[in-house]
Design a protein around this motif. Structure first.
Motif, mmCIF file in Angstrom:
data_model
loop_
_atom_site.group_PDB
_atom_site.id
_atom_site.type_symbol
_atom_site.label_atom_id
_atom_site.label_comp_id
_atom_site.label_asym_id
_atom_site.label_seq_id
_atom_site.Cartn_x
_atom_site.Cartn_y
_atom_site.Cartn_z
ATOM 1 N N LEU A 1 -2.198 -4.592 -1.781
ATOM 2 C CA LEU A 1 -3.390 -4.101 -2.534
ATOM 3 C C LEU A 1 -3.378 -4.884 -3.639
ATOM 4 O O LEU A 1 -1.997 -5.080 -4.148
ATOM 5 C CB LEU A 1 -3.483 -2.706 -2.906
ATOM 6 C CG LEU A 1 -5.204 -2.720 -4.684
ATOM 7 C CD1 LEU A 1 -5.670 -2.662 -4.247
ATOM 8 C CD2 LEU A 1 -4.259 -1.338 -5.048
ATOM 9 N N PRO B 1 -9.477 -2.055 -16.255
ATOM 10 C CA PRO B 1 -10.350 -0.681 -16.227
ATOM 11 C C PRO B 1 -11.671 -0.214 -16.083
ATOM 12 O O PRO B 1 -12.318 0.829 -16.000
ATOM 13 C CB PRO B 1 -9.259 0.289 -16.177
ATOM 14 C CG PRO B 1 -8.168 -0.233 -17.488
ATOM 15 C CD PRO B 1 -8.501 -2.174 -16.938
ATOM 16 N N ASP C 1 -9.538 5.156 -5.061
ATOM 17 C CA ASP C 1 -8.334 6.187 -6.179
ATOM 18 C C ASP C 1 -7.650 5.294 -7.849
ATOM 19 O O ASP C 1 -7.356 5.598 -8.812
ATOM 20 C CB ASP C 1 -7.209 6.726 -5.835
ATOM 21 C CG ASP C 1 -8.207 8.107 -5.081
ATOM 22 O OD1 ASP C 1 -9.184 8.248 -5.467
ATOM 23 O OD2 ASP C 1 -7.529 8.617 -3.818
ATOM 24 N N THR C 2 -7.009 4.032 -7.552
ATOM 25 C CA THR C 2 -6.273 3.214 -7.614
ATOM 26 C C THR C 2 -7.105 2.094 -9.354
ATOM 27 O O THR C 2 -7.277 1.671 -10.053
ATOM 28 C CB THR C 2 -5.325 1.848 -7.265
ATOM 29 O OG1 THR C 2 -4.822 3.498 -6.450
ATOM 30 C CG2 THR C 2 -4.840 1.206 -8.299
ATOM 31 N N CYS C 3 -8.841 1.630 -8.882
ATOM 32 C CA CYS C 3 -8.946 0.585 -9.129
ATOM 33 C C CYS C 3 -10.798 1.463 -9.732
ATOM 34 O O CYS C 3 -11.678 1.696 -8.602
ATOM 35 C CB CYS C 3 -9.362 -0.786 -8.148
ATOM 36 S SG CYS C 3 -7.266 -1.462 -8.262
ATOM 37 N N ASN C 4 -11.151 0.129 -10.785
ATOM 38 C CA ASN C 4 -12.507 0.874 -11.138
ATOM 39 C C ASN C 4 -13.147 -0.373 -10.041
ATOM 40 O O ASN C 4 -13.496 -1.771 -10.164
ATOM 41 C CB ASN C 4 -13.219 0.363 -12.295
ATOM 42 C CG ASN C 4 -14.256 0.919 -12.533
ATOM 43 O OD1 ASN C 4 -15.520 1.087 -12.053
ATOM 44 N ND2 ASN C 4 -14.630 0.667 -13.839
ATOM 45 N N TYR D 1 -7.179 -7.805 -14.839
ATOM 46 C CA TYR D 1 -8.533 -6.502 -15.165
ATOM 47 C C TYR D 1 -8.177 -5.932 -15.576
ATOM 48 O O TYR D 1 -7.694 -5.270 -16.448
ATOM 49 C CB TYR D 1 -7.224 -6.280 -13.719
ATOM 50 C CG TYR D 1 -7.997 -4.543 -13.492
ATOM 51 C CD1 TYR D 1 -9.452 -4.311 -12.566
ATOM 52 C CD2 TYR D 1 -7.310 -3.909 -13.326
ATOM 53 C CE1 TYR D 1 -9.845 -3.519 -12.048
ATOM 54 C CE2 TYR D 1 -7.864 -2.203 -13.296
ATOM 55 C CZ TYR D 1 -9.249 -2.213 -12.507
ATOM 56 O OH TYR D 1 -9.266 -1.060 -12.032
ATOM 57 N N GLN E 1 -10.150 4.288 0.214
ATOM 58 C CA GLN E 1 -10.267 5.730 -0.753
ATOM 59 C C GLN E 1 -8.997 5.328 -1.008
ATOM 60 O O GLN E 1 -9.199 5.883 -2.817
ATOM 61 C CB GLN E 1 -9.800 6.524 -0.047
ATOM 62 C CG GLN E 1 -9.623 8.240 -0.410
ATOM 63 C CD GLN E 1 -11.488 7.767 -1.117
ATOM 64 O OE1 GLN E 1 -12.176 8.504 -0.361
ATOM 65 N NE2 GLN E 1 -11.690 8.317 -2.419
ATOM 66 N N GLN E 2 -7.614 4.923 -0.528
ATOM 67 C CA GLN E 2 -6.514 4.469 -2.107
ATOM 68 C C GLN E 2 -6.958 3.500 -3.351
ATOM 69 O O GLN E 2 -7.083 3.941 -4.600
ATOM 70 C CB GLN E 2 -5.173 4.343 -1.455
ATOM 71 C CG GLN E 2 -4.047 3.749 -2.386
ATOM 72 C CD GLN E 2 -2.598 3.857 -1.419
ATOM 73 O OE1 GLN E 2 -2.785 4.878 -0.775
ATOM 74 N NE2 GLN E 2 -2.035 2.791 -1.336
ATOM 75 N N VAL E 3 -7.854 2.201 -2.861
ATOM 76 C CA VAL E 3 -8.366 1.499 -3.502
ATOM 77 C C VAL E 3 -9.429 2.066 -4.565
ATOM 78 O O VAL E 3 -8.914 2.063 -6.090
ATOM 79 C CB VAL E 3 -9.053 0.388 -3.330
ATOM 80 C CG1 VAL E 3 -9.156 -0.628 -4.669
ATOM 81 C CG2 VAL E 3 -7.888 -0.396 -2.037
ATOM 82 N N VAL F 1 -4.503 -6.634 -7.389
ATOM 83 C CA VAL F 1 -5.114 -6.077 -8.454
ATOM 84 C C VAL F 1 -5.301 -7.646 -9.381
ATOM 85 O O VAL F 1 -4.057 -8.190 -9.799
ATOM 86 C CB VAL F 1 -4.765 -5.988 -9.702
ATOM 87 C CG1 VAL F 1 -5.822 -5.397 -10.553
ATOM 88 C CG2 VAL F 1 -5.069 -3.751 -8.981
ATOM 89 N N LEU G 1 0.572 -0.992 0.098
ATOM 90 C CA LEU G 1 -0.106 -0.112 -0.021
ATOM 91 C C LEU G 1 1.318 1.124 0.179
ATOM 92 O O LEU G 1 0.547 2.423 -0.265
ATOM 93 C CB LEU G 1 -0.946 -0.421 0.908
ATOM 94 C CG LEU G 1 -2.186 -1.310 1.401
ATOM 95 C CD1 LEU G 1 -2.604 -1.143 2.547
ATOM 96 C CD2 LEU G 1 -3.196 -0.959 -0.669
#
Length: 204
Positions: free
Chosen positions: A12, A20, A90-93, A18, A86-88, A14, A2
C-alpha cells in the motif's frame, strides 16, 4: 507492506502530502504473471503517485500469476483483493467516486474482468496489454484506458484490435485506445498519462 500474507503479500503506497481530512483517489494495480507487487514500485512511479496525490494498492497474486489465468475463474485473488481493499478503507480516507483498477499483461486481464464486474466501484480501468477478457456479468458504465504494442510478440496486436477492444465497446465501455510502436511493455509516457487519468475526477 500489506502484512496480509507470508511469501506473497503486496503493498500500500500513501502519497507524500496525504491529508486524512481530504478524500484521496485510489488505484489498484495488478502485476504481470511471474512477478509481484514490486513491479509497481520505483522512484519514478512514486513521484507520479505523489504528483497525482494517489493512494496505490498493489496486491500479489496468490499463484505465480492471477487466478483467471491459472484456474479460468476469479476466486482466491478476488477474495484477497476484497480484504486488501477493506484494509485500505480502514487506513485511508478514500474518494469513492475515484477508485480505479489496472494491470499489465496477465494483471491487465484480471483487472479488466474484476473491474467490469464491479464497475459500480471501479469507475476507471487501465489495461496495459491484456491477453484475455472474461466477464460473467457487468455493472455500471466504466471507462477504460487501453494500451497495446504493434510489435508485441507475446500478445499480438490483433488480440486488442479484433477481440478485446470491440468486446469492451459492445459492453458499453468508453475506451481510450492507445497503440504504440513497441513490444510487450508499458511506455513511460503512456504509464504516466494513465496514472494521471486514473486520479482525475470522472467529471473532468
Amino acid at each position: 507492506p500489506l502484512g496480509m500474507g507470508d511469501a506473497r503479500d503486496g503493498m500500500l503506497y500513501v502519497p507524500e502530502g496525504y491529508d486524512p481530512a481530504v478524500p484521496a483517489p485510489l488505484l489498484v494495480l495488478l502485476h504481470p504473471g511471474g512477478d509481484d507487487s514490486t513491479f509497481w514500485d520505483s522512484a519514478e512511479l512514486r513521484f507520479n503517485y505523489d504528483l497525482n496525490e494517489l493512494v496505490v494498492l498493489a496486491p500479489d497474486s496468490r499463484f505465480n500469476t492471477w487466478d483467471l489465468v491459472v484456474q479460468g475463474a476469479y476466486h482466491e485473488d478476488v477474495d484477497f483483493l476484497h480484504t486488501a481493499i477493506q484494509q485500505v478503507f480502514d487506513t485511508c480516507n478514500i474518494d469513492t467516486t475515484r477508485i480505479g483498477i489496472g494491470g499489465f499483461s496477465d494483471g491487465a486481464s484480471e483487472s479488466l474482468g474484476i473491474g467490469l464486474m464491479n464497475a459500480h466501484i471501479f469507475t476507471r480501468m487501465a489495461a496495459f496489454t491484456p491477453g484475455l477478457l472474461s466477464v460473467p456479468f457487468r455493472r455500471g458504465e466504466p471507462q477504460v484506458f487501453y494500451t497495446a504494442g504493434v510489435t508485441d510478440e507475446i500478445i499480438p496486436i490483433q488480440q486488442a484490435q479484433d477481440f478485446i477492444v470491440p468486446l469492451l465497446l459492445r459492453n458499453g465501455c468508453e475506451v481510450e485506445y492507445h497503440e504504440f510502436d513497441g513490444g510487450h511493455e508499458i511506455p513511460a509516457n503512456l504509464l504516466n498519462q494513465a496514472i494521471q487519468w486514473a486520479a482525475a475526477s470522472r467529471l473532468e
